[in-house]
Design an enzyme around this catalytic site. Structure first.
Site, short mmCIF file in Angstrom:
data_model
loop_
_atom_site.label_atom_id
_atom_site.label_comp_id
_atom_site.label_asym_id
_atom_site.label_seq_id
_atom_site.Cartn_x
_atom_site.Cartn_y
_atom_site.Cartn_z
N ASP A 75 -0.12 5.23 0.88
CA ASP A 75 -0.29 6.21 1.95
C ASP A 75 -0.35 5.50 3.30
O ASP A 75 -1.20 4.65 3.53
CB ASP A 75 -1.56 7.03 1.73
CG ASP A 75 -1.49 8.39 2.43
OD1 ASP A 75 -0.55 8.61 3.21
OD2 ASP A 75 -2.38 9.22 2.19
N ASP A 101 -1.30 -0.38 6.20
CA ASP A 101 -1.43 0.28 7.50
C ASP A 101 -2.86 0.31 8.00
O ASP A 101 -3.11 0.73 9.13
CB ASP A 101 -0.90 1.72 7.43
CG ASP A 101 -1.84 2.63 6.64
OD1 ASP A 101 -2.13 2.32 5.46
OD2 ASP A 101 -2.30 3.64 7.20
N ASP A 148 0.86 -1.17 0.00
CA ASP A 148 0.00 0.00 0.00
C ASP A 148 0.91 1.24 0.00
O ASP A 148 2.11 1.14 0.31
CB ASP A 148 -0.90 -0.02 1.24
CG ASP A 148 -1.84 1.15 1.31
OD1 ASP A 148 -2.54 1.41 0.31
OD2 ASP A 148 -1.87 1.84 2.35
#
Length: 341
Positions: free
Chosen positions: A13, A210, A11
């Protein structure tokens, strides 16, 4: 982990960057992973940016990347449409030019009005999507035979001016008008990760993210192992409260965890667990943690607590974690993100 997996599905961001800023250690750990033989794909729910633009941003942050390294929800959505309609068919694109390009790359014909009698509508975020294009989508979707695919359903997006409506908010507009529900390509649905696996020919991929509700849930739904890094939005209380579908395989403070062997957390009884040099035990309904000599990478205590908390939750047993010293469970976070809260 680097000796077990062949492709990292990263991923962006919260993992590689946070807003305009690079996450500490991300660039050098990605480079080290590549030197160690791992291949890397950057996987994003963002359907408004072309892969070449994403790759350029990564290079500006010190991460080596080419357009072929980027997999977007626009590409995944176009792949879903291509599997449902005839090759060369008309597809009404409610989204940005990058989504039109993804449709074209799949041998389909992007159109902008329902008058072209499209076989499908594909909807992705685009800052210039307005009433007229949404209306064309509604006109086309009035035909129940028209396929509807949404690249993602993120309700909001962060912008320099604040939180703004995301693609999910615009999808909700068409859902309200038409009474229909789209097929969704982006995380947490599995299509985007499956597209990334197919594009990289991964045999043993590892999803790195995240967010529990998109990255980790998406990995679980796709049947893939996952690594949660604490450089983004996930807090320790949110991790401990995660349901079975949102529990990561591995846990790390940041991408340096790719280099570390992670000891398995073992639940010994319904009131005690161990992980490496750490243990967690119940004192009444409260969890107490003991960590010897720092607990390896500093997260063994958190792993032990998570394993015990999840096991007790699944058994319907009360577990009070409000008294935990979160700062003692998580190493200092150089990116200043949510984990220490």
């Amino acid at each position: 982990m680097t000796g077990v997996h062949d492709v990292l599905l990263l991923d962006l961001d919260g993992v590689v960057y946070v807003g305009p800023h690079p996450v500490a250690h991300a660039a050098d750990r990605i480079a080290a992973a590549r030197r160690g033989g791992l291949r890397v794909a950057f996987v994003t729910n963002n359907a408004s940016r072309a892969p070449a633009d994403v790759a350029a941003q990564l290079r500006d942050l010190g991460v080596s990347a080419q357009a072929a390294d980027v997999v977007t929800s626009a590409q995944a959505g176009a792949a879903v449409v291509a599997g449902l309609v005839t090759s060369g068919g008309a597809v009404l694109v409610v989204g940005a030019p990058a989504l039109q390009d993804a449709v074209t790359d799949r041998g389909l014909r992007p159109v902008a009005t329902a008058a072209h009698r499209p076989a499908a509508v594909i909807q992705g975020f685009g800052p210039d999507v307005g009433w007229r294009l949404l209306a064309e989508g509604a006109y086309a979707l009035a035909d129940p035979g028209v396929v509807w695919v949404a690249t993602n359903t993120d309700l909001t997006i962060p912008t320099p001016g604040g939180i703004a409506p995301g693609n999910g908010s615009l999808v909700a507009v068409l859902a309200t008008v038409t009474g229909r529900t789209p097929v969704v390509a982006g995380k947490p649905e599995p299509a985007l990760l499956i597209e990334a696996v197919n594009r990289t020919a991964a045999a043993q991929p590892l999803v790195v993210g995240d967010r529990l509700d998109t990255d980790i849930l998406g990995a679980v739904r796709a049947g893939l192992p996952s690594l949660l890094v604490l450089t983004g939005v996930t807090t320790v209380p949110a991790l401990l409260a995660a349901g079975p579908q949102q529990r990561p395989t591995y846990l790390a403070a940041d991408l340096r965890g790719l280099d570390a062997a992670q000891p398995a957390a073992t639940v010994l009884t319904d009131d005690r667990s161990v992980c490496g040099t750490a243990s967690a035990a119940m004192a009444g309904d409260r969890v107490e943690v003991t960590v010897a000599d720092g607990g390896g990478d500093g997260l063994d205590g958190l792993r032990a607590v998570a394993a015990l908390t999840w096991a007790r939750t699944d058994l319907g047993l009360p577990t009070d974690v409000t008294g935990l010293n979160v700062a003692a469970l998580v190493p200092p976070n150089e990116s200043g993100t949510a984990a220490e809260r």
